[in-house]
Enzyme design. Structure first.
Site, PDB file in Angstrom:
ATOM      1  N   THR A 179     -54.879 -18.611  27.243  1.00 58.35           N
ATOM      2  CA  THR A 179     -55.833 -18.253  28.292  1.00 58.35           C
ATOM      3  C   THR A 179     -55.261 -17.100  29.112  1.00 58.35           C
ATOM      4  O   THR A 179     -54.079 -17.105  29.472  1.00 58.35           O
ATOM      5  CB  THR A 179     -56.141 -19.441  29.216  1.00 58.35           C
ATOM      6  OG1 THR A 179     -56.766 -20.473  28.446  1.00 58.35           O
ATOM      7  CG2 THR A 179     -57.090 -19.032  30.341  1.00 58.35           C
ATOM      8  N   PHE A 181     -55.378 -14.968  32.560  1.00 61.72           N
ATOM      9  CA  PHE A 181     -55.717 -15.129  33.962  1.00 61.72           C
ATOM     10  C   PHE A 181     -55.566 -13.801  34.685  1.00 61.72           C
ATOM     11  O   PHE A 181     -54.656 -13.017  34.385  1.00 61.72           O
ATOM     12  CB  PHE A 181     -54.791 -16.147  34.637  1.00 61.72           C
ATOM     13  CG  PHE A 181     -54.898 -17.544  34.097  1.00 61.72           C
ATOM     14  CD1 PHE A 181     -55.662 -18.501  34.742  1.00 61.72           C
ATOM     15  CD2 PHE A 181     -54.217 -17.918  32.944  1.00 61.72           C
ATOM     16  CE1 PHE A 181     -55.758 -19.807  34.254  1.00 61.72           C
ATOM     17  CE2 PHE A 181     -54.298 -19.214  32.440  1.00 61.72           C
ATOM     18  CZ  PHE A 181     -55.074 -20.145  33.095  1.00 61.72           C
TER      19      PHE A 181
END
Length: 283
Positions: A179, A181
């Site tokens: 992921t 960010f």
């Protein structure tokens, strides 16, 4: 304590032990104060509310794709991207002390985490998936309940925070699960060595508008690493485009391409100049 000595407060969505909190610590170090917020909306409002100095928002997962709500909120806000971090996502099965996989009947977590562990549930058909608001909060709940039939899927950090027992590691279907960010601030930055630019483009409503807008980037040999369309609120069936470019903001070619891009579109909004996170090393 002077402002320079105060810990930087970083808002994230979820509860302590969430992957977002782990990403914040990875990017900024253990010296920060992490501020949990229940929703993405509350997270984006944390700076204006005086609860945080920075926001760390998930924007993209290598398996699930873009986090659309964060893209929309970023456009609505006045915040700027100042850095990014990529976190490998390793899902762990976490139960209360004394629990075992054989006794489990319910496993709860965020819907995205549950969806990324399909093979585990196929191998254990007697276990029911339970959707919850947060990964870290799920661990807190199952440990507090102490029911050996219930467990959660979350990070190793969550197990450490709440005193849970890791029953199995790496539940994720694919190990290449990451992921990305974005660190957001009210102050736009251009750190030394910045090599990535995020922006939003509003096109002219005419044939070939996207092709004409992107042509200067290709001409200046600028690498377009991401393009994402989102509906424009109040303008049915019209879309804006989020672009990520690998380019130095200071380079003459970049400045020329951006200037040409502005002339060929209705509006260009720069979301941030920052240093790209190192790409994950895939085995």
């Amino acid at each position: 304590m002077t402002p320079s000595q105060a810990k930087r407060r970083v808002a994230f969505q979820g509860e302590p032990g969430a992957f977002s909190e782990e990403a914040a610590v990875k990017l900024l170090g253990e010296g920060i104060e992490t501020i949990p917020r229940a929703t993405f909306e509350a997270m984006f409002a944390a700076i204006a509310d005086g609860a945080a100095d920075l926001v760390l928002a998930p924007v993209e997962n290598s398996l699930a794709g873009s986090v659309y709500r964060c893209y929309d909120l970023l456009l609505e806000s006045k915040l700027s991207i100042t850095a990014e971090v990529i976190l490998p996502i390793a899902h762990n099965l976490i139960g209360p002390p004394g629990a075992s996989i054989e006794r489990l009947r319910f496993v709860q977590s965020h819907p995205v985490a549950l969806a990324q562990c399909t093979r585990f549930f196929e191998a254990h058909p007697l276990i029911t998936r339970v959707a919850a608001e947060d990964t870290g909060g799920s661990v807190r709940e199952v440990v507090r309940a102490g029911d050996p039939q219930r467990a959660a899927i979350a990070s190793r950090r969550a197990a450490e925070i709440y005193g849970g027992s890791i029953l199995q590691s790496h539940l994720e279907d694919h190990r290449e699960n990451y992921t990305r960010f974005a660190l957001l601030s009210t102050e736009p930055g251009e750190p030394k060595g910045a090599n990535k630019i995020s922006l939003v483009v509003f096109l002219l409503h005419q044939p070939g508008a996207l092709h004409k807008a992107l042509e200067p980037l290709a001409r200046e040999n600028i690498n377009l690493v991401k393009i994402e369309s989102r509906p424009i609120v109040g303008h049915p069936f019209e879309y804006c485009f989020y672009l990520d470019l690998m380019a130095s903001p200071e380079a003459q070619a970049t400045q020329a391409a951006l200037e040409e891009l502005r002339r060929r579109t209705r509006e260009v909004r720069v979301l941030g100049y920052y240093i790209a996170a190192p790409p994950p090393s895939v085995s």
